[in-house]
Each structure stands twice: as C-alpha cells, then as structure tokens.
Scaffold this active site. Structure first.
Site, PDB file in Angstrom:
ATOM      1  N   SER A 150      -8.462   7.596   9.330  1.00 46.74           N
ATOM      2  CA  SER A 150      -9.125   7.470   8.023  1.00 46.74           C
ATOM      3  C   SER A 150      -9.543   6.066   7.619  1.00 46.74           C
ATOM      4  CB  SER A 150      -8.247   8.063   6.927  1.00 46.74           C
ATOM      5  OG  SER A 150      -8.338   9.462   6.965  1.00 46.74           O
ATOM      6  N   SER A 164     -10.774   9.960   5.817  1.00 47.02           N
ATOM      7  CA  SER A 164     -10.758  10.205   4.398  1.00 47.02           C
ATOM      8  C   SER A 164     -11.207   9.019   3.536  1.00 47.02           C
ATOM      9  CB  SER A 164      -9.345  10.613   3.960  1.00 47.02           C
ATOM     10  OG  SER A 164      -8.433   9.561   4.199  1.00 47.02           O
ATOM     11  N   LYS A 183      -8.436   2.272  -2.221  1.00 44.07           N
ATOM     12  CA  LYS A 183      -8.451   3.723  -2.005  1.00 44.07           C
ATOM     13  C   LYS A 183      -7.497   4.385  -3.001  1.00 44.07           C
ATOM     14  CE  LYS A 183      -7.836   7.018   1.866  1.00 44.07           C
ATOM     15  NZ  LYS A 183      -7.276   7.171   3.241  1.00 44.07           N
TER      16      LYS A 183
HETATM   17  N1  GLN Z   1      -9.497  13.101   9.552  1.00 42.41           N
HETATM   18  C1  GLN Z   1      -8.100  13.189   9.835  1.00 42.41           C
HETATM   19  C2  GLN Z   1      -7.489  14.347   9.097  1.00 42.41           C
HETATM   20  O1  GLN Z   1      -8.204  15.024   8.473  1.00 42.41           O
HETATM   21  C3  GLN Z   1      -7.404  11.900   9.505  1.00 42.41           C
HETATM   22  C4  GLN Z   1      -7.066  11.748   8.086  1.00 42.41           C
HETATM   23  C5  GLN Z   1      -6.391  10.449   7.786  1.00 42.41           C
HETATM   24  O2  GLN Z   1      -6.300   9.556   8.621  1.00 42.41           O
HETATM   25  N2  GLN Z   1      -5.861  10.356   6.580  1.00 42.41           N
HETATM   26  O3  GLN Z   1      -6.316  14.587   9.142  1.00 42.41           O
END
Ligand code: GLN
Length: 501
Positions: free
Chosen positions: A179, A155, A80
């Site tokens: 994420s 993400s 990532k």
């Molecule tokens: N979808 C969640 C957010 O937008 C989690 C993001 C993440 O875990 N980096 O904050």
C-alpha cells in the site's frame, strides 16, 4: 508560488533555514494548491487550514527565536487517515469510524509533529487499508493525477496522489501488502516500506499486525529518506519494534552509490501477466544501474509464487481478529440503539451498515481460515509458505546485496476496471507482498512512462539494510534525471502547467 510547489522538501527546508521563505508562505501555497485541484484529484478526506497555518507560524516563531530545528521543520506533510492524530477525525476510510477522534497520537504522528512538520490533513485510502485503488474507500475514489480516469493505487492512493498533484511535498503511508509501493509506482512517486519493526505501529489502526508497516512517501529519494529518518526507530509502545540503530538512509540517499553492489533481478517477478511497457522500462532501469557501477545477476525465488495465496489467508485471518474491536460499543457508529435491540443485534446492525463489501469479505475469509478443523489446512499451510518465502530471500541475499523487480505488473488501470474482479485487484500486489511476508525493507522508485503512465522499479534489501534501498533508488534517480532533466513528476507538472516554471 509554483516554485514553492515544485520544490523538494529538502529544498524547502533549506530555503526556510536561510530565511528566504517562511513556513507560513510554504504552507499557504500548498493549501491554495489543494483548494485549486483537490476537487478533481480528491486526495484528502480532511484538510485543516487553520491548524496547518498555526503550526507553520509556531515553527516560524521558533526559528526567529533562534531554535535549532531539523531539516524538515516547517515543511508540509499529508498523513494517511490510518494514523491516529488528536484534534482531527481518523476514519481509516470507513463509515464505521465516521467522525471518531482518537484520544492520542500515533508514535509516527508524534515524531512528525515533534520534527516541526506541518500537517495539511488526512488522505484517502481503501477502507481499513484493504485494496489497491482507493475504490474501497467508504467516502470517495481518489483520481490519479497522470490520468484522472485511472486509479492512484491503494490503499494509500490519497497520499500518493497528493504528492503527484503537488498538493504536498511529503506524505505518510502504511504497507501491509504493497500500500505504499504500489501507489508510488502508479503515480511516479517514491515510497518505502521499512524493515518490519523499523517504524512503530503504535496508534496506527491495525489491519494485519504481522505485516503492517508505516513508511515515508515523497517525490524524491532524498526527501523520502529524510522523512524515514524522522519516523523510524525503537518505540517501547510497539512490542514488535526493533531496538537497533536506524540505518543511515539519508547518507545512503545522498551518496547514491551502487558501485560494487551486486543486484539480483528476480526471475519469478516478470513474464506472463506483466505489461510489455512495464518490463521494457524495468530492463532499461536495470541497465542504468549497471551503468552506475552495479553488478547485475539473475536470481530465482521459486516460493514467491505462493506469496499471493498465502497472503490472502494470513492477512484476512489477522483482519478478522483485529476488526472484532469495532463492536458498536467503543468507537464510532452505533446502529439500532433504540431500546428494541439486544447488544448482539446492535453489533450486527452496526457492522452490517458500517463495513463495506471488501472488509466483510475479508472478515468472512479470515474467520473461515481460522475455524477449527480448517486452521491447519489454511492458516497453518500459509504460515509454512511464509517461511519458505523468507528462506528464498535469505538464500538470495547470500549472493546479492539487494533484489530488483518491477513494483507492479501493470501501470494504473482504469477506475471501475477491476472492481468486479477481486483476484485481478489482488494481483496488483504480486511483486510487493513477498517483502511483507518476510519483513525485509523494500521501496518503489519511478523508472519512466509506458503509454504515458508511470512505471516503478522495486528494490528489496535485507532486514535492517533499508539504507541499500535508498542507495539503489538514489542512483537510479540520478541516472534517469540526467535523461529527463529532473524527477519523473517534474514532467507531470510541465504537462499540467504548460511548461510553466
Ligand atoms: N492491496 C493489498 C490488500 O488489499 C495491500 C493493502 C495494504 O498494503 N494495506 O490487502
């Protein structure tokens, strides 16, 4: 070639150790696959074929010289694009860091390199890991290999899509609110958020430091555990790193034993807002775990209903502070540096041009929540809710060895469907956020298809009991593989390749 792509990382490691195949062949097969399908999937922001092949050759040479190598030496991996790695750009999906190259490796990156894994490239993500669909990437949206009109989660949608598209057998993610687990759930892959402090955050671009946690992603439970073992463990460079032995995640994944474990189904993570197909697959998976010898009970975690609201105060507060470092002076983009603007104006112009709308929204919410006069009402209350959520986990773990829920309320939604509705987007993480708030270990495991789209089951275990997450995941995988004739993504391969073996 297709056999190499379909193999698990564990199988590839064994085949290389016994000399049946070289890392160069395995790496080349995955680079060819990326070349063939990534124009449609768009999982990767950056691929470096030359570097990957050189790394593969180095592993092959060490093996030929008789070196003792780990089980994943020579296996390709996708990273990532939030983990710093020298010699390549780290963009975090943001235009503000376009072209920036970090001067050092993240601890997790370094451990992956030291274990002889071959880095294929960096995967796409929502900008600064803020999102649930990769639609917030400053570059492009990644597509779900099960249905390219749908999101791959976020993400870390790039890492999950790379696995599901057979572009890489392993990938790295980070999980602040879901994420790793939500992309795993909607792509039919496996993803684990280790106990907070179980993996190092050093060199991982910070989103919300008290919640962020790097973790492993794979198509099988054992592969994910093998990668977990490589990246986990104490790091003096991360002050929140836990100085304790890494739980035996690989042993747990191999034994896949849930007999005698008491598993609690969380009553509050279901019902209204959950797709019937998701709930049905989840219930069947729970039945499969019961058949494997687990005792199933129902538990209540009443304070979980505050999790989403509290998260969307604590996380942006930390975001507003962490992202202050992108000041046009130290990293990446600089706008208006023509002698006619003050330093403050250059900062404002750069941040205005370099950050996307969701990042700006969160910086503004966080700055507001922390401002004097509002701090107690917002940030302070959210911290109290966080303590209550941790208390719910503690009470539940007094009677249960691990907890179960769907990983996400719905299957993959359509690209564009939620972009105008931040609250609908945020709801994708309803089930995953509580474990970030409390810091315990949790993972998502495939439990079938609803209307042709993957459904995930979430396992939540106490702090430093990450091994239980794998034990339950592996037992579920074994039970379901007996019905499906393999893991869930094998069906995707068959669908894409007309059953070709
Ligand atoms: N979808 C969640 C957010 O937008 C989690 C993001 C993440 O875990 N980096 O904050």
């Amino acid at each position: 070639m297709s056999a190499l792509l379909q193999s698990s990382a564990a199988e590839l490691g064994r085949a290389m150790a016994s000399g049946q195949v070289s890392s160069r062949e395995v790496t080349q097969a995955h680079l060819d696959r990326i070349h063939a399908v990534d124009g449609d999937v768009r999982a990767f922001l950056h691929v470096d074929a030359e570097r990957a092949l050189a790394a593969a050759d180095a592993v092959d040479a060490r093996r030929a010289a008789g070196a003792e190598l780990g089980p994943l030496a020579g296996v390709p991996i996708a990273i990532k694009d939030i983990f710093c790695m020298t010699g390549a750009p780290t963009t975090v999906g943001s235009r503000i860091l376009e072209g920036w190259q970090p001067p050092y490796n993240a601890t997790v990156t370094q451990r992956v390199l030291d274990a002889g894994l071959v880095v294929l490239g960096k995967t796409n993500l929502d900008e600064f890991a803020m999102g649930s669909s990769t639609e917030n990437s400053g570059y492009f949206t990644t597509h779900n290999p099960w249905d390219r009109d749908r999101i791959p989660g976020g993400s870390g949608g790039g890492s999950a899509a790379a696995l599901a598209a057979f572009e890489a057998p392993l990938a790295l993610g980070t999980d602040t609110g879901g994420s790793i687990r939500q992309p795993a759930s909607v792509t039919g892959t496996v993803g684990v958020k280790p106990t907070y402090g179980g993996t190092s955050r050093y060199g991982v671009v910070a989103m919300a430091s008290s919640l962020d946690q790097p973790g492993p992603c794979g198509r099988t439970v054992l592969d994910t555990a093998l990668l977990h073992q490589v990246i986990a463990g104490w790091d003096p460079m991360d002050s929140t790193s836990i100085n304790a032995p890494v739980p035996d995640v690989v042993g747990a994944a191999r034994r896949a034993d849930v007999s005698g474990l008491r598993l609690g189904v969380v009553r509050e993570l279901g019902g209204e807002g959950y797709e019937p197909g998701v709930e049905q697959r989840f219930r069947e998976a729970v039945d499969a775990l019961a058949a494997a010898g687990a005792e199933i009970v129902e538990v209540s975690c009443p304070n979980f209903r505050y999790a989403l609201g509290a998260y969307y105060l604590i996380m942006p507060s930390e975001v507003s502070s962490n992202l202050a470092r992108f000041d046009a002076m130290r990293y990446g983009l600089r706008v208006g540096d023509d002698g006619s603007h003050s330093a403050e104006e250059v900062m404002a112009l750069t941040r205005g041009a370099g950050f996307g709308a969701e990042v700006k929204r969160r910086i503004i919410i966080g700055t507001y929540a922390l401002s004097s006069g509002y701090y107690d009402a917002y940030y302070g209350s959210a911290q109290k809710a966080r303590t209550l959520i941790a208390g719910d986990f503690e009470a539940a773990f007094e009677t249960c060895d691990a907890l179960l829920s769907p990983s996400t309320p719905t299957t993959a939604f359509r690209i564009g469907e939620r972009t105008d509705d931040p609250l609908a987007m945020y709801a994708a993480d309803l089930c995953t956020i509580p474990s970030n708030m409390a810091g315990n270990a949790a993972g998502s495991f495939p439990c079938g298809l609803a209307d042709g789209l993957p459904v995930g089951l979430q396992v939540m275990a106490p702090v430093l009991a990450d091994d239980r997450v794998y034990a339950v995941g592996a037992a579920l995988e074994r039970e379901l593989a007996a019905r499906w004739g393999g893991v869930l993504t094998d069906r995707l391969w068959a669908r894409q390749n007309g059953g070709e073996q």
